[in-house]
Design an enzyme around this catalytic site. Structure first.
Site, mmCIF file in Angstrom:
data_model
loop_
_atom_site.group_PDB
_atom_site.id
_atom_site.type_symbol
_atom_site.label_atom_id
_atom_site.label_comp_id
_atom_site.label_asym_id
_atom_site.label_seq_id
_atom_site.Cartn_x
_atom_site.Cartn_y
_atom_site.Cartn_z
ATOM 1 N N GLY A 1 -4.042 7.760 -3.393
ATOM 2 C CA GLY A 1 -2.947 8.736 -3.855
ATOM 3 C C GLY A 1 -2.813 8.683 -5.342
ATOM 4 O O GLY A 1 -2.163 9.486 -5.924
ATOM 5 N N ASP A 2 -3.277 7.620 -5.972
ATOM 6 C CA ASP A 2 -3.206 7.384 -7.397
ATOM 7 C C ASP A 2 -4.482 7.815 -8.159
ATOM 8 O O ASP A 2 -4.820 7.513 -9.248
ATOM 9 C CB ASP A 2 -2.962 6.020 -7.967
ATOM 10 C CG ASP A 2 -3.801 4.935 -7.287
ATOM 11 O OD1 ASP A 2 -4.798 5.398 -6.800
ATOM 12 O OD2 ASP A 2 -3.547 3.750 -7.455
ATOM 13 N N GLU B 1 0.153 3.780 1.604
ATOM 14 C CA GLU B 1 0.284 3.512 0.162
ATOM 15 C C GLU B 1 0.547 1.859 0.202
ATOM 16 O O GLU B 1 1.282 1.436 0.776
ATOM 17 C CB GLU B 1 1.325 4.066 -0.791
ATOM 18 C CG GLU B 1 1.200 3.746 -2.172
ATOM 19 C CD GLU B 1 -0.026 4.009 -2.842
ATOM 20 O OE1 GLU B 1 -0.901 3.325 -2.470
ATOM 21 O OE2 GLU B 1 -0.264 5.225 -3.481
ATOM 22 N N ASN B 2 -0.363 1.202 -0.659
ATOM 23 C CA ASN B 2 -0.222 -0.237 -0.574
ATOM 24 C C ASN B 2 -0.645 -0.897 0.492
ATOM 25 O O ASN B 2 -0.172 -1.871 0.668
ATOM 26 C CB ASN B 2 1.229 -0.692 -1.493
ATOM 27 C CG ASN B 2 1.141 -0.143 -2.564
ATOM 28 O OD1 ASN B 2 0.473 -0.027 -3.482
ATOM 29 N ND2 ASN B 2 2.544 -0.111 -2.992
#
Length: 708
Positions: free
Chosen positions: A303-304, A236-237
């Site tokens: 994930g989003d 993530e990110n």
């Protein structure tokens, strides 16, 4: 002929035959052994890092698994069926082929083979974006888009377009809050872009970006144009590790191991051969130690629910505990033993100077500097060379043959059990005979059976190229031959009642003749309609083609536009068709601009984008693209190449069936595709084909249209 010696909404608008869709890369002819007694999850369990989720559309991942692998839904009546395994653990693709015959099927659920039953279904809307499906959900993958070979069987992978994805937010046994875990997937390096995010693994249960460390999913992505693939962990990110993957690798193993507290490692390798490379144990980035995983599972998305990516998936697992390097390499050996192979479309232009992947039986074989595969021996052995997959069933094979001495030469199809000796194989042969002047179709099974012949207008000349095509669908074979440069195609359809050779590899073959071959292509599906082959070798014309802007000429066998301008130079010709496969080579002969093909073209006029058509081509920026021209331009999809296409012949395969449009690109001097991309769009239903250049000079050759 010579006497032989004896010896939902969007989906509702898609009206194509699903078996026609297929993708990118050469296959092997050897049938690998059946699955080893142990699968990957048996290996992980023995190493005390048990699988907590295991997914595959190709095989069982436990030696003891006998359940279903995935579910398909049939569009025609919205019914479902489960695809199980054969006795050796590989997918029973015949169940899917029967259930989906004549209609569209999608993969609506992928079953978790572990005892946790963390099944994957179509992903719901996320914080980044809603999907294009009903209620903002993503779309399911088309079930027949990626036929391949595994364990000597025909099976199907999962082929993702942008907007497709799967998820489970309510899982059991998946790592959370810094617990150690491992993950791997078998994917492909020939169907990628730079979009976010082709992930498989641990993600947020909120369907949103909850911050650093909330994910732990293996990822593969192109980082540049041209494409430089990397494998890494999406935490993530950020995608971390970023281990280089060899461009154009058709089957890729990508792995990650994460102790959740301090260290992680990335592994990658060729899923067809060899061992793994690794980053080694690497400190977790700042802000990610410890990890804070949430335990959802995603496939093909971020994930989003970021969904601008494309990709391929064949198998993958998640483990409890971080596997060691030794365990990961044992799993890689198990994956290699599967014998993944056989992606379509296939092309060999012999531009690499070798005949990689071909096995010869008798004869004296070489590759000429002009890109021809040559047998210089004229004998009675039925000299042949074979390549491809034994599981290829319904397909179109085409290529050019030139007989350089008296005798006959042509193409083999549905080949199994090849050996040295006249007619020593099980399969079929189509060729031209310089003695009788005929187009010949026959069956070989360690002996010869003539099936049908027809006279070629003007006979068959030596030292002249003939374009041969066979469309093998079930037991019906539609064969044709055309002197290169002519506008006349000769052919027929023949049904071999009760045929037993229903699948097999391809080959080239000569009898009592030296000969050479070039531009060998295989694509999925076919019909009983004769194909079209553009007369670019005619020297004048070409007959039936109309130009709109540009400066056009024919030279040798090439159709050339020597004007570099922004008028969208184009030439339109060929039959009016709806569903077809177009194949041909394009060479962008300057350092800027783009060039390619138009399909379903109507209402052409002079001017940039002055036509109603789809454009499929290559750009010197290092990418391929599909776009829509309707007196204006809309890019529909794009994907990076592995190298700049300027001043290089690129072989393009455009499959246009119903609302599904797919483009595969392969440099002629390479034995594997560079990339492919697809899109679903229903704007244009039929029209002619064409060639088009924008802001560049370009040339085209070997253009054919195969009805589907």
């Amino acid at each position: 002929m010579l006497v032989r010696d004896k010896s939902q909404s969007l989906y509702r608008r898609i009206s194509f035959t699903a078996s026609v869709i297929a993708l990118l890369v050469t296959g092997l002819i050897d049938v690998r052994p059946a699955q080893a007694s142990n699968g990957p999850c048996d290996i992980y369990a023995a190493a005390s890092t048990a699988c907590v989720a295991a997914f595959s559309t190709t095989r069982a991942l436990y030696s003891s698994y006998t359940g279903s692998l995935y579910q398909v839904t049939r569009e025609s009546d919205n019914t479902t069926t489960n695809i199980g395994v054969l006795s050796d653990g590989y997918a029973n693709a015949a169940t899917q082929d029967t259930f989906c015959a004549g209609t569209v099927c999608t993969i609506t659920e992928i079953y978790d083979q572990s005892s946790n039953h963390n099944n994957l279904t179509v992903a719901p809307p996320g914080g980044e974006t809603s999907g294009p499906g009903p209620g903002g959900y993503d779309l399911p993958a088309f079930a027949t888009a990626l036929p391949i070979t595994a364990g000597g069987h025909k099976v199907y992978g999962v082929y993702f377009q942008s907007g497709m994805g799967y998820r489970n937010d309510a899982t059991t046994g998946i790592a959370v809050n810094g617990q150690p875990e491992g993950v791997y997937m078998v994917t492909s390096g020939t169907h990628l872009n730079g979009g976010c995010c082709f992930d498989f693994g641990n993600a947020e249960t909120s369907n949103d970006d909850d911050g650093a460390g909330r994910m732990d999913a293996i990822n593969i992505i192109c980082t540049t144009n041209p494409c430089t693939p990397i494998a890494g962990l999406d935490m993530e990110n950020g995608i971390y590790g970023q281990l280089a993957v060899a461009g154009g690798t058709p089957f890729v193993t990508a792995m990650g191991s994460n102790d959740g507290q301090h260290y992680y490692a990335i592994y990658q390798g060729n899923a067809q051969s060899g061992s793994l490379t690794t980053t080694g144990s690497t400190a977790l980035p700042s802000g990610y130690s410890p990890m804070r995983q949430e335990g959802a599972i995603i496939l093909g998305i971020g994930g989003d629910n970021s969904q601008s990516t494309i990709g391929s998936f064949f198998e993958g697992v998640m483990t409890a505990g971080a596997p060691t390097s030794t365990t990961m390499n044992s799993v890689q050996a198990n994956i290699v033993s599967v014998g993944y192979a056989g992606m379509l479309p296939y092309h060999d232009g012999f531009g690499s100077g070798s005949a990689s992947g071909w096995t010869t039986y008798d004869g004296s074989w070489s590759v000429s500097s002009s890109g021809a595969y040559v047998n210089s021996t004229a004998d009675n052995n039925g000299d042949k060379a074979v390549t491809g997959s034994p599981t290829w069933d319904n397909y179109t094979l085409q290529g050019d043959v030139e007989i350089t001495s008296s005798g006959d030469a042509g193409l083999n199809f549905r080949v199994t059990n090849p050996a040295s000796g006249l007619d020593s194989l099980d399969g079929y042969y189509v060729g031209v005979d310089a003695v009788s002047g005929d187009l010949v179709l026959g069956r070989e099974s360690y002996g010869w059976t003539a099936l049908q012949t027809t006279a070629m207008p003007g006979g068959v000349s030596t030292n002249a190229w003939y374009h041969l095509t066979v469309q093998a669908v079930g037991c019906t074979f539609t064969v044709s031959a055309q002197a290169v440069g002519s506008t006349t195609s000769t052919g027929f359809s023949y049904t071999d009642s009760g045929c037993t050779f229903t699948a097999g590899a391809i080959g080239v073959r000569s009898h009592l003749a030296s000969a050479m071959w070039r531009n060998i292509c295989v694509s999925v599906g076919g019909t009983s309609t004769l194909p079209y082959y553009a007369p670019f070798a005619a020297g004048t014309g070409p007959s039936g083609w109309t130009t709109y802007a540009g400066t056009w000429s024919l030279s040798s066998e090439n159709y050339i536009d020597s004007a570099s301008e922004t008028s969208g130079d184009k030439s339109i010709g060929g039959p009016t068709s709806g569903n077809f496969t177009l194949t041909g080579d394009v060479d962008v002969t300057s350092s800027s601009g783009n060039a390619g093909f138009l399909v379903r073209a109507t209402n052409p006029a002079v001017g940039a984008d002055s036509v109603d058509a789809y454009y499929l081509g290559v750009d010197t920026g290092g990418f391929i693209e599909i776009g829509k021209e309707s007196y204006g331009w809309t890019q529909l999809a794009a994907a990076p190449l592995n190298a700049s296409p300027a001043n290089t012949w690129i072989h393009l395969t455009a499959q246009v069936v119903g609302c599904q449009i797919r483009l595969t690109a392969q440099p002629v001097d390479s034995s594997t595709p560079a990339n492919d991309v697809s899109v679903t769009d229903c704007s244009f239903s039929s029209g002619q084909v064409g060639v088009r250049a924008y802001d560049t000079t370009a040339q085209w050759r070997f253009v054919s249209v195969i009805p589907n």
